[in-house]
Design a protein around this motif. Structure first.
Motif, short mmCIF file in Angstrom:
data_model
loop_
_atom_site.label_atom_id
_atom_site.label_comp_id
_atom_site.label_asym_id
_atom_site.label_seq_id
_atom_site.Cartn_x
_atom_site.Cartn_y
_atom_site.Cartn_z
N LEU A 107 0.81 -1.21 0.00
CA LEU A 107 0.00 0.00 0.00
C LEU A 107 0.85 1.27 0.00
CD1 LEU A 107 -2.93 -0.96 2.37
CD2 LEU A 107 -2.89 -0.85 -0.13
N ARG A 108 2.01 1.17 0.65
CA ARG A 108 2.87 2.36 0.69
C ARG A 108 3.33 2.77 -0.69
NH1 ARG A 108 7.76 2.14 4.83
NH2 ARG A 108 8.23 4.16 3.96
N PHE A 109 3.45 1.76 -1.56
CA PHE A 109 4.05 2.08 -2.85
C PHE A 109 3.06 2.19 -3.98
CE2 PHE A 109 7.61 0.56 -0.38
CZ PHE A 109 8.41 1.68 -0.52
N ILE A 110 1.80 2.02 -3.67
CA ILE A 110 0.82 2.34 -4.70
C ILE A 110 0.78 3.86 -4.73
CG2 ILE A 110 -1.61 2.30 -5.32
CD1 ILE A 110 -1.72 -0.52 -4.24
N PRO A 111 1.15 4.46 -5.85
CA PRO A 111 1.35 5.90 -5.84
C PRO A 111 0.11 6.64 -5.37
CG PRO A 111 1.69 4.97 -8.05
CD PRO A 111 1.30 3.86 -7.16
N SER A 112 0.32 7.57 -4.50
CA SER A 112 -0.73 8.51 -4.13
C SER A 112 -1.98 7.89 -3.52
CB SER A 112 -1.16 9.33 -5.34
OG SER A 112 -0.04 9.79 -6.03
N GLU A 115 -3.21 10.04 -0.70
CA GLU A 115 -3.92 11.23 -1.17
C GLU A 115 -5.29 10.86 -1.71
OE1 GLU A 115 -0.80 10.49 -1.78
OE2 GLU A 115 0.47 12.26 -1.47
N VAL A 159 -4.05 10.80 -12.04
CA VAL A 159 -2.82 10.00 -12.01
C VAL A 159 -3.16 8.53 -11.87
CG1 VAL A 159 -0.80 9.40 -10.59
CG2 VAL A 159 -1.27 11.79 -11.13
#
Lengths: 304, 379
Positions: A107-112, A115, A159
């Motif tokens: 989850l940390r690296f799924i962009p944005s 946000e 995005v």
């Protein structure tokens, strides 16, 4: 111009240090005074808005500040949890999934994603309804975060639409994007300062909003302007007196910058520019926010 | 205002003379770029060759430094720029603008094997990583710093950093990138895939485990698959890359590196600076000084007397202007006192607000005099 009162979501954007939270607080106050149920959303901040209005910090729960005015400070952890619970439906399932190290890593690296869930929560409030089916909020003011370019937060749905293949996340991103770009619903207020760099950034922001987020800017708030006070002849009279000359020339330079900034913003963004004169006070608080709200009456529309 | 007797003067002069790296940090809109450029310029004036690496300079400042047409490479400030300003540096000054996307691409190009490189560039997660991932801008600024520090011989490098609302984003950046490459969870997840890769399989299945199935309800299976493909490609980056991320992290804690926290003076903006200061300090990177930029100076009693001698209506206009300035100076003094209370022993260095924005070499040199304690703000 109809003002902001015919829109439900007021997105206040701009770079850090331009007075975005002040303008958000002032607009929220104006909305509440106009008799509208108003929610002001800050995103993972130091909670300026409630403090500016003279109230204690609100935290991540929607809290009532005063008549018609509520506030919430959204934080990624809580928002992520809510989003996951909405999707997964069961607490036990949530725990099994979200307390797994591998998942947390992913989850940390799924962009944005952070946000996305934050913006998702804001938009959820925009769509929130009461028992009678009426919208729960007449106005949702979003004090958009200023990390890096202000645009990146609002661009998140797009995005993600570009990044993630079709699936639940994609669908969520599309629904959010559609809300944001609905001109009958969303107003975008750009806050700027009468200085070179902030004006450049506002022009870039306006272009990016139009091009990348497909949101039309509604208005620009030019904060901390100075009035033209001295004539050239007066400045020449003062020239031999250094202390006075410096003070007068600085005031004059500020006035010229204000005029230039206004002209550049009017032609560059192509929307009305509302000036908020620079305030002179030692501390910043409720009285100053009230003053700013007064200057923004024309932007808001009807003024109760 | 800043500590009786020792007004933080000299602390930055000493850093410029002795440290190899000065990192300017702080929230956006406080004049960090100007302070960075002034510090590097001052070092060059005093005889230490230096480089300032800026992120997003105002156009006029970039022009003043001769930076208008440059992308991601250093340029020496040409002699006429100095002579036009009436200055004679004792060592060269270099400047560069950091291009984030390009620095990422260069990094991948250097460390990824040729067959993997194109897969990385084409992956949508890479495109998002290099522009959208929180902390990636901060990381790439530090990464560039490390490259400049280790491959060029600059005695001093001053790094301007991206505007960071949250101090933790900045400090956490190398960890995030290291984590991405080194995480146990990732290794566990990818090991079967890596083996499969070695056996010549082009694709691998993330597996049907319970948690992965649940996760894919959130993100979609294909999202997970594409992310896994990206991680797989990234995992082919050689050990040098990891080594480097560790080195970047170590450089921040190096005794030859100094942090300078830049902030504005007004009291209602101090929360960010105070937060930044405590995070840096807690992480063993205590700033050598807090630069309080654009401090308003109070008019003197004589100024008011002289104003009262003026004819009307000029008298009223000038008095009003002086009163406004006095209010701003009082506001700044409140903010500075609060800041000093909160940052304890860290010296504050005050720079006055100049009549014009600082955007030429002359003004940078004037700013530097305050930074190194050759001039001080009278309150």
């Amino acid at each position: 111009m109809a003002g902001l009162l015919d829109r439900r979501l007021w997105v206040v954007t701009g770079k850090g240090g331009v007075g975005k939270s002040t303008v958000s607080a002032a607009l929220a106050l104006a909305s509440a005074r106009a008799g509208r149920r108003t929610l002001v959303c800050e995103v993972n901040t130091q909670e300026r808005v409630s403090r500016f209005l003279g109230h204690p910090p609100v935290g991540p729960e929607v809290s009532r500040l005063e008549e018609n005015l509520w506030a919430v400070d959204m934080r990624p952890q809580e928002a992520m949890r809510e989003y996951a619970l909405m999707t997964l439906r069961f607490e036990a399932l949530y725990k099994a999934v979200f307390e797994n190290r591998v998942i947390r890593y992913f989850l940390r690296f799924i962009p944005s994603l952070q946000e996305l869930v934050l913006l998702g929560k804001v938009l959820w409030h925009v769509r929130e309804t009461r028992a009678d089916g009426q919208p729960a909020w007449d106005t949702v003011v979003l004090d958009a975060p200023a990390t890096g370019h202000a645009i990146s937060f609002l661009r998140v749905p797009q995005v993600l639409l570009d990044t993630v293949p079709p699936g639940p996340l994609h669908k969520e991103a599309r629904a959010m994007r559609d809300l944001l770009v609905d001109p009958g619903l969303t107003a975008a207020v750009l806050v700027s300062l009468p200085e070179e760099l902030p004006v450049n950034e506002t022009l870039e922001l306006a272009e990016a909003l139009r091009g990348q987020v497909r949101v039309q800017p509604t208005a620009v708030v030019l904060n901390a302007t100075s009035p033209l006070r001295f004539e050239e002849g007066e400045l020449r009279t003062l020239a031999p007196v250094p202390g006075l000359s410096d003070a007068a020339r600085e005031q004059h330079a500020g006035a010229l910058r204000s005029r230039e900034a206004r002209a550049r913003l009017e032609s560059g963004v192509g929307v009305p520019v509302h000036e908020v004169p620079r305030l002179f006070s030692e501390r910043f608080g409720r009285a100053q926010v009230e003053a700013v709200a007064g200057h923004l009456a024309a932007l808001v529309g009807r003024w109760a | 205002m800043s500590g009786a007797g020792e007004p933080g003067s000299g602390v930055l002069a000493r850093a410029l003379a002795a440290r190899r790296v000065v990192v300017c940090v702080g929230a956006g809109g406080v004049g960090k770029t100007t302070v960075s450029a002034s510090l590097a310029l001052e070092a060059a004036l005093k005889g230490r060759e230096s480089l300032v690496c800026t992120i997003d300079p105002a156009k006029r400042l970039a022009n003043a430094l001769g930076l208008s047409a440059l992308g991601n490479v250093e340029a020496r400030i040409p002699d006429p720029v100095w002579s036009d300003a009436g200055l004679t540096p004792r060592a060269p000054l270099h400047a560069m603008m950091l291009d984030m996307k390009r620095t990422w691409d260069e990094l991948i190009a250097r460390y990824a094997p040729a067959d993997v490189r194109e897969r990385i560039f084409a992956n949508r997660f890479y495109q998002a990583l290099s522009s959208a991932l929180a902390g990636s801008q901060e990381y790439i600024a530090m990464e560039k710093l490390w490259e400049l520090r280790s491959s060029r011989g600059y005695p001093l490098i001053v790094l301007d950093t991206p505007p960071t609302a949250h101090a933790l984003d900045f400090l956490d950046a190398p960890n995030r990138v290291l984590d991405f490459l080194d995480n146990d969870a990732a290794r566990w997840l990818l090991t079967p895939a890596l083996r499969a890769g070695k056996m010549g399989l082009k694709f691998f299945n993330l597996g049907g485990s319970f948690v992965m199935k649940q996760l894919s309800r959130l993100t979609g299976t294909e999202t997970l698959q594409e992310l896994a493909n990206f991680m797989l490609a990234m995992s082919a980056l050689n050990e040098d890359f990891r080594e480097r991320a560790r080195a970047v992290k170590a450089l921040l804690r190096d005794t030859q590196t100094a942090f300078v926290l830049v902030t504005g003076a007004a009291v209602d903006r101090q929360d960010e600076a105070i937060h930044f200061h405590s995070i840096l300090t807690a992480n063993g990177m205590a700033p050598v000084a807090v630069v309080v930029n654009r401090v308003h100076t109070a008019p003197t009693a004589e100024d008011f007397d002289r104003a009262r001698a003026l004819p009307s209506p000029l008298q009223e206009k000038v008095l009003r202007t002086l009163e406004e300035r006095a209010t701003l100076a009082a506001r700044d003094a409140l903010g500075i006192a609060e800041l000093q209370r909160q940052v304890g022993n860290t010296p504050l260095v005050q720079v006055p607000r100049f009549e014009q924005d600082v955007h030429d070499v002359r003004a940078l040199a004037e700013t530097a005099r305050y930074l190194v304690g050759e001039a001080s703000v009278s309150v």
